[in-house]
Motif scaffolding. Sequence first.
Motif, PDB file in Angstrom:
ATOM      1  N   UNK A 182      31.673  -6.980  12.510  1.00  0.00           N
ATOM      2  CA  UNK A 182      32.589  -5.854  12.622  1.00  0.00           C
ATOM      3  C   UNK A 182      32.170  -4.797  11.603  1.00  0.00           C
ATOM      4  N   UNK A 183      31.511  -3.764  12.083  1.00  0.00           N
ATOM      5  CA  UNK A 183      30.957  -2.744  11.204  1.00  0.00           C
ATOM      6  C   UNK A 183      31.849  -1.506  11.200  1.00  0.00           C
ATOM      7  N   UNK A 184      32.209  -1.010  10.010  1.00  0.00           N
ATOM      8  CA  UNK A 184      33.084   0.162   9.923  1.00  0.00           C
ATOM      9  C   UNK A 184      32.391   1.413  10.437  1.00  0.00           C
ATOM     10  N   UNK A 185      33.161   2.388  10.912  1.00  0.00           N
ATOM     11  CA  UNK A 185      32.557   3.636  11.413  1.00  0.00           C
ATOM     12  C   UNK A 185      31.683   4.329  10.381  1.00  0.00           C
ATOM     13  N   UNK A 186      32.034   4.213   9.090  1.00  0.00           N
ATOM     14  CA  UNK A 186      31.261   4.891   8.049  1.00  0.00           C
ATOM     15  C   UNK A 186      29.819   4.390   7.978  1.00  0.00           C
ATOM     16  N   UNK A 187      29.566   3.209   8.537  1.00  0.00           N
ATOM     17  CA  UNK A 187      28.218   2.637   8.482  1.00  0.00           C
ATOM     18  C   UNK A 187      27.332   3.164   9.610  1.00  0.00           C
ATOM     19  N   UNK A 188      27.941   3.775  10.635  1.00  0.00           N
ATOM     20  CA  UNK A 188      27.182   4.174  11.823  1.00  0.00           C
ATOM     21  C   UNK A 188      26.068   5.168  11.500  1.00  0.00           C
ATOM     22  N   UNK A 189      26.373   6.169  10.649  1.00  0.00           N
ATOM     23  CA  UNK A 189      25.364   7.193  10.340  1.00  0.00           C
ATOM     24  C   UNK A 189      24.153   6.581   9.648  1.00  0.00           C
ATOM     25  N   UNK A 190      24.381   5.615   8.740  1.00  0.00           N
ATOM     26  CA  UNK A 190      23.267   4.951   8.063  1.00  0.00           C
ATOM     27  C   UNK A 190      22.429   4.163   9.060  1.00  0.00           C
ATOM     28  N   UNK A 191      23.069   3.391   9.920  1.00  0.00           N
ATOM     29  CA  UNK A 191      22.326   2.585  10.894  1.00  0.00           C
ATOM     30  C   UNK A 191      21.549   3.474  11.857  1.00  0.00           C
ATOM     31  N   UNK A 192      22.138   4.634  12.212  1.00  0.00           N
ATOM     32  CA  UNK A 192      21.411   5.567  13.080  1.00  0.00           C
ATOM     33  C   UNK A 192      20.161   6.104  12.381  1.00  0.00           C
ATOM     34  N   UNK A 193      20.279   6.390  11.083  1.00  0.00           N
ATOM     35  CA  UNK A 193      19.119   6.859  10.318  1.00  0.00           C
ATOM     36  C   UNK A 193      18.050   5.773  10.238  1.00  0.00           C
ATOM     37  N   UNK A 194      18.467   4.531  10.011  1.00  0.00           N
ATOM     38  CA  UNK A 194      17.506   3.430   9.929  1.00  0.00           C
ATOM     39  C   UNK A 194      16.820   3.189  11.261  1.00  0.00           C
ATOM     40  N   UNK A 195      17.522   3.456  12.362  1.00  0.00           N
ATOM     41  CA  UNK A 195      16.923   3.269  13.683  1.00  0.00           C
ATOM     42  C   UNK A 195      15.726   4.195  13.889  1.00  0.00           C
ATOM     43  N   UNK A 203       0.815  -1.210   0.000  1.00  0.00           N
ATOM     44  CA  UNK A 203       0.000   0.000   0.000  1.00  0.00           C
ATOM     45  C   UNK A 203       0.849   1.260   0.000  1.00  0.00           C
ATOM     46  N   UNK A 204       2.144   1.105  -0.114  1.00  0.00           N
ATOM     47  CA  UNK A 204       3.032   2.262  -0.156  1.00  0.00           C
ATOM     48  C   UNK A 204       3.607   2.537   1.217  1.00  0.00           C
ATOM     49  N   UNK A 205       4.864   2.391   1.352  1.00  0.00           N
ATOM     50  CA  UNK A 205       5.514   2.599   2.641  1.00  0.00           C
ATOM     51  C   UNK A 205       6.706   1.685   2.734  1.00  0.00           C
ATOM     52  N   UNK A 206       7.875   2.243   2.589  1.00  0.00           N
ATOM     53  CA  UNK A 206       9.090   1.429   2.582  1.00  0.00           C
ATOM     54  C   UNK A 206       9.309   0.777   3.941  1.00  0.00           C
ATOM     55  N   UNK A 207       9.797  -0.433   3.909  1.00  0.00           N
ATOM     56  CA  UNK A 207      10.160  -1.156   5.119  1.00  0.00           C
ATOM     57  C   UNK A 207      11.631  -1.544   5.008  1.00  0.00           C
ATOM     58  N   UNK A 208      12.372  -1.320   6.097  1.00  0.00           N
ATOM     59  CA  UNK A 208      13.802  -1.623   6.127  1.00  0.00           C
ATOM     60  C   UNK A 208      14.077  -2.697   7.164  1.00  0.00           C
ATOM     61  N   UNK A 209      15.081  -3.503   6.886  1.00  0.00           N
ATOM     62  CA  UNK A 209      15.519  -4.526   7.841  1.00  0.00           C
ATOM     63  C   UNK A 209      17.035  -4.643   7.757  1.00  0.00           C
ATOM     64  N   UNK A 210      17.656  -4.925   8.878  1.00  0.00           N
ATOM     65  CA  UNK A 210      19.100  -5.139   8.941  1.00  0.00           C
ATOM     66  C   UNK A 210      19.347  -6.515   9.556  1.00  0.00           C
ATOM     67  N   UNK A 211      20.052  -7.355   8.817  1.00  0.00           N
ATOM     68  CA  UNK A 211      20.383  -8.706   9.271  1.00  0.00           C
ATOM     69  C   UNK A 211      21.879  -8.738   9.558  1.00  0.00           C
ATOM     70  N   UNK A 212      22.237  -9.069  10.780  1.00  0.00           N
ATOM     71  CA  UNK A 212      23.647  -9.123  11.157  1.00  0.00           C
ATOM     72  C   UNK A 212      24.013 -10.532  11.608  1.00  0.00           C
ATOM     73  N   UNK A 213      25.283 -10.780  11.675  1.00  0.00           N
ATOM     74  CA  UNK A 213      25.776 -12.098  12.101  1.00  0.00           C
ATOM     75  C   UNK A 213      27.225 -12.241  11.718  1.00  0.00           C
ATOM     76  N   UNK A 214      27.943 -13.075  12.463  1.00  0.00           N
ATOM     77  CA  UNK A 214      29.351 -13.256  12.161  1.00  0.00           C
ATOM     78  C   UNK A 214      29.529 -14.091  10.901  1.00  0.00           C
ATOM     79  N   UNK A 215      30.756 -14.143  10.413  1.00  0.00           N
ATOM     80  CA  UNK A 215      31.047 -14.847   9.168  1.00  0.00           C
ATOM     81  C   UNK A 215      30.625 -16.310   9.262  1.00  0.00           C
ATOM     82  N   UNK A 216      29.910 -16.756   8.234  1.00  0.00           N
ATOM     83  CA  UNK A 216      29.522 -18.162   8.169  1.00  0.00           C
ATOM     84  C   UNK A 216      28.184 -18.479   8.793  1.00  0.00           C
ATOM     85  N   UNK A 217      27.486 -17.479   9.359  1.00  0.00           N
ATOM     86  CA  UNK A 217      26.198 -17.767   9.988  1.00  0.00           C
ATOM     87  C   UNK A 217      25.062 -17.830   8.976  1.00  0.00           C
ATOM     88  N   UNK A 218      25.340 -17.588   7.702  1.00  0.00           N
ATOM     89  CA  UNK A 218      24.335 -17.816   6.674  1.00  0.00           C
ATOM     90  C   UNK A 218      23.533 -16.593   6.283  1.00  0.00           C
TER      91      UNK A 218
END
Length: 653
Positions: free
Chosen positions: A431-444, A302-317
């Motif tokens: 292990x997330x680089x500092x450059x990613x912090x601003x994006x994750x803060x916006x998504x929050x 119906x219109x309305x973006x949805x965002x999701x962030x999936x995290x996990x260490x290497x090899x968790x799929x």
Amino acid sequence: MNARHGLDMSYHVLGPLEVRRGRELLDLGPRQRRVLLIRLLLEDGRPVSLSGLAKSLWQGDRPTAAVSSIRAHVSRLRAVLEPDRAGRPSVLVSGPAGYALHVPPEARDTTGFDRAVGRAREALAQGRPAQARQEVDAALALWRGTALGEAADHDFAQQERSRLGSALQDARELRTTVLLRQGDLERAVQAAEELVATAPLREASWSLLMRALYAAGRSVDSLHQYERFRVMLAREMGLDPSPALRDLHTAVLRHDTAVLGAPRPPGTPTAPAPVRSSSAPPLVGRDPELAQLSALWEPSRSGGARWAVVSGEQGTGRSRLLDELAARASEAGLTVVRTRYGQGPADGGAPACPVLRLLDTLSGNGPDGTGSAPGEDGPGAVPGGGGAGVPTLCLVDDLDRAAPDVHERLRRAAPALRDAPLVVVCAVGEEQPPALDALLAELARLDTTWLHLAPLDTGEVGELLAALGEDAGPEHAVALHRRSAGNPFLLNELLKLPPHRRTGPGAGVPAAVRSIVQAQLSALPAACRVMLTHAAADGGRLDIDLVARMRDVERERLLTSIDEAVTARLLVWHAGRGAAEGHYRVPELVGDVLLGALTPSARQLLHAAFARALAGRPGTDPARLARHLDAAGPMAPVTASSSVRLPRRDADR
């Protein structure tokens, strides 16, 4: 320019200079006259003064008769290019600013080459490799030798010669890519080997060679070529390979076909719709995550973006989860657009990245933040631009590996897409680089769904075994869980081994796992590797006090090595029942790789050193000391073994 000249004259500089009228090869005269014609051709209709022409033709001291010589050459060229001219010349003209050559772009072989390569790129991007191969082969067929022929060594020709040489290498790389897409692996390997021979410092060519060798089943040769380039680059330039090529090296080590791709037989589509691979292992333990992500589709219709962030260490799929999500979305009628960073040009946010193109267009933000200009591609021209009411699923894999400008473009796009029918799922590592912090803060701030992929538990390991038809008891699931630490990648690699080689005394280490661990270990300082080897020899547990005494170092000095090993995920904290029982452990597979790298005598000496250290330590567990003495064999210290009764071996009974 007269019409006759525009229709039947052609100029060829992709080799020795040739000018043809129809099929007739024109006689242009001596070398210096031909150089003069090339000089004028390069100016693309702009006039060149007499002094400029003289300087170009005679790169040193020019003769006193230079001007009259140039005028004589011009006169002869006019007679050849326009033999039927009745009035003023229309091809090689003169004016106050000098001489100019008027030749339409389509009469030049360089234009034909550039346009054919462009058509080949477009055909490949649209999933038509056969047409792409025809176009790029036609483009390469225009080359007859060194570009600009007789003028190649002149100063005025260097810039254009460099451009054409780079364009030629681009076209050859494009042809190699097409051969890979078509599954013509033998020719792809041969073409890639020619690429690195002609441009030994060009990283894109080495990347293609590694991919071609891997696709041809020659993974060892692919790794060898990486090492060859790395050594040469360090020796010649004092540089290391780029992160993209290092990631490709890791993908070869891991046999990561999601990155490298599998060989494609001729005629196979290059961009199939997302489907579940029959060879992929069953996805277990991720039903809750799939349910949460799938639940985002309906409100987005119906219109309305949805965002999701999936995290996990290497090899968790993470990538495997996105594969399954893409397949389900395709079955549900959604358009799926996917990007994986850390693999090539899209890392820097290149226009080829389909997700960025889509989001920039829908949000009205171009790469420079100014929005799309009139006449640029609209949503309908962007891959994945769904119609009204049809959500688009955007999957952004390994976002933590993307360049900082990608994070910034996504950060700008996110709030502008609130009303778009989109679901954007981003996968990031631990292990997330500092450059990613601003994006994750916006998504929050956008009611984003956050999911963390934990290792599988013992029950989920048993579920995977059952899904694979493995007739094994719960003890086998427990042993596999312990050996893999619940990591899906490690678990699936273990399951490729015969059952008797997965766990127990005869357990082996899968080749892909060994290669990855060895690469991780090689990046650590020697002192850290020695510490890990000691822990592996002592049953996997790191006895900090004992290792410090054996290495004759202060206990605190080991903390640096511990931090390095923990960061590399080669050492983990094992929480005991009480605070005093917690300790660091080397994962079982890592320990096997460490000990497997030692010669038998080196292992015996290490166990003998442990036996001596434990023998003089109050409160030593006799069973632990006995294990080291037994493993030390003929190197066991007599003073220690005399006070310990070794367990009887089966051969002695």
